[in-house]
Scaffold this active site. Structure first.
Site, PDB file in Angstrom:
ATOM      1  N   CYS A 169       0.845  -1.212   0.000  1.00 40.07           N
ATOM      2  CA  CYS A 169       0.000   0.000   0.000  1.00 40.07           C
ATOM      3  C   CYS A 169       0.873   1.252   0.000  1.00 40.07           C
ATOM      4  CB  CYS A 169      -0.972   0.001   1.193  1.00 40.07           C
ATOM      5  SG  CYS A 169      -1.757  -1.562   1.548  1.00 40.07           S
ATOM      6  N   ASP A 216      -9.728  -2.643  -5.863  1.00 42.78           N
ATOM      7  CA  ASP A 216      -8.890  -1.623  -5.248  1.00 42.78           C
ATOM      8  C   ASP A 216      -9.180  -0.253  -5.860  1.00 42.78           C
ATOM      9  OD1 ASP A 216      -6.905  -0.124  -4.093  1.00 42.78           O
ATOM     10  OD2 ASP A 216      -5.277  -1.527  -4.553  1.00 42.78           O
ATOM     11  N   HIS A 248      -8.287  -3.752  -1.466  1.00 42.22           N
ATOM     12  CA  HIS A 248      -7.011  -3.115  -1.130  1.00 42.22           C
ATOM     13  C   HIS A 248      -6.565  -3.622   0.254  1.00 42.22           C
ATOM     14  CE1 HIS A 248      -4.016   0.047  -1.194  1.00 42.22           C
ATOM     15  NE2 HIS A 248      -4.321   0.289   0.062  1.00 42.22           N
TER      16      HIS A 248
END
Ligand SMILES: *[C@@H]1O[C@H](CO)[C@@H](O)[C@H](O)[C@H]1NC(C)=O
Ligand SMILES: *[C@@H]1O[C@H](CO)[C@@H](O)[C@H](O)[C@H]1NC(C)=O
Ligand SMILES: *[C@@H]1O[C@H](CO)[C@@H](O)[C@H](O)[C@H]1NC(C)=O
Length: 280
Positions: A169, A216, A248
């Site tokens: 991330c 995502d 995500h």
């Protein structure tokens, strides 16, 4: 080697318990024995973290080292993984367990606290938490020096000669940034990277693999296709795997009661380890 990797990846995929890799194997070309099938796995999703925190240059690090008897560690003594976390930082149990899992795969693994003791709250919807403000406070101007300190610590203090970056991330963007020339790293893996700029993708000079989530919002289907096209243009070795049925964050905080998420977390870990094993 191919056959070994095939066995190894099947071996990694089975189960999610903390079981140290057993056996007297000497190097990475030795396949795990068939008796390890179904009973050993390197990725820990739950359990007690095994690594340690320490402070260096006013930055807190979490480090996890392979056990001396780890059969995969011997041939990897000069290689290390630099894990760059999501916004939840090194204190999140899932992140510590992921770092420990790379150590169990034979790699000394180091992760800096990218947020000076103030990571995002575990629930980003916590009232009063300002995501935009948080990200602005942790721009590349602030974060690059922390990652640079981690790279120097690995190279100069721990005498590591090859570094694989594994970024998740928020940290995923730095898996790209540090794959640029002169950054002191050798190979990159990233799961659901966010905020990556095209120029950062275009600048890579290291092999780079991506594990993407299909749901995502920070890297949607359009952005994934664009990332893949840019990776192709770099001429570097790359891989983009999209895992269906994942949001995500899955490679760190998968909901383990959702089969597609648990599967994808394990598979993304295998993807990272095999990428490092092969392209270091
Ligand atoms: C060390 O880092 C803290 C934040 O974690 C900061 O408040 C402090 O000023 C830093 N100290 C030095 C000497 O840089
Ligand atoms: C995908 O994300 C981009 C930003 O990266 C945005 O501009 C675009 O509208 C999104 N597309 C869809 C279909 O959501
Ligand atoms: C995880 O998935 C299960 C099954 O779909 C669901 O009941 C649960 O609320 C989810 N947990 C979280 C934290 O989202």
């Amino acid at each position: 080697m191919r056959f070994t990797n095939l066995l190894f990846s099947s071996f990694l995929l089975l189960g999610g318990n903390v079981v140290s890799a057993a056996g007297g194997k000497k190097d990475k070309d030795d396949a795990p024995s068939t008796s390890q099938f179904g009973e050993s796995a390197l990725l820990a999703n739950t359990g007690k973290p095994q690594g340690k925190e320490f402070v260096h240059n006013n930055i807190t690090f979490y480090i996890s080292k392979p056990s001396p008897s780890n059969p995969r560690a011997k041939s990897r003594a000069k290689e290390a993984v630099l894990l760059l976390t999501d916004v939840f930082g090194i204190y999140l149990p899932e992140n510590k367990l992921l770092i420990d899992s790379f150590a169990r795969a034979g790699y000394l693994t180091l992760a800096p606290d990218l947020f000076q003791g103030k990571p995002a709250p575990a629930d980003l919807n916590t009232p009063g938490f300002d995501v935009g403000g948080f990200l602005a406070a942790h721009s590349p101007a602030v974060t690059d020096p922390i990652v640079e300190t981690a790279v120097s610590y690995l190279r100069d203090t721990l005498k590591v000669s090859k570094i694989g970056v594994s970024g998740y991330c928020f940290g995923g963007r730095y898996a790209f940034r540090f794959a640029a020339p002169g950054r002191g790293t050798d190979v990159s893996f990233t799961a659901h990277p966010s905020l990556t700029e095209d120029s950062e993708i275009q600048a890579i000079k290291n092999p780079l693999a991506v594990a993407a989530a299909d749901r995502d919002d920070l890297l949607n289907a359009t952005a994934r296709a664009s990332m893949e096209a840019l990776l192709l243009q770099t001429g570097q070795r790359y891989q983009v795997n999209t895992y269906g049925g994942t949001p995500h964050g899955f490679a760190v905080r998968a909901n383990l009661s959702v089969e597609s998420e648990k599967y994808a977390k394990e598979e993304a870990f295998v993807q990272a380890v095999r990428w490092f094993d092969t392209f270091f």
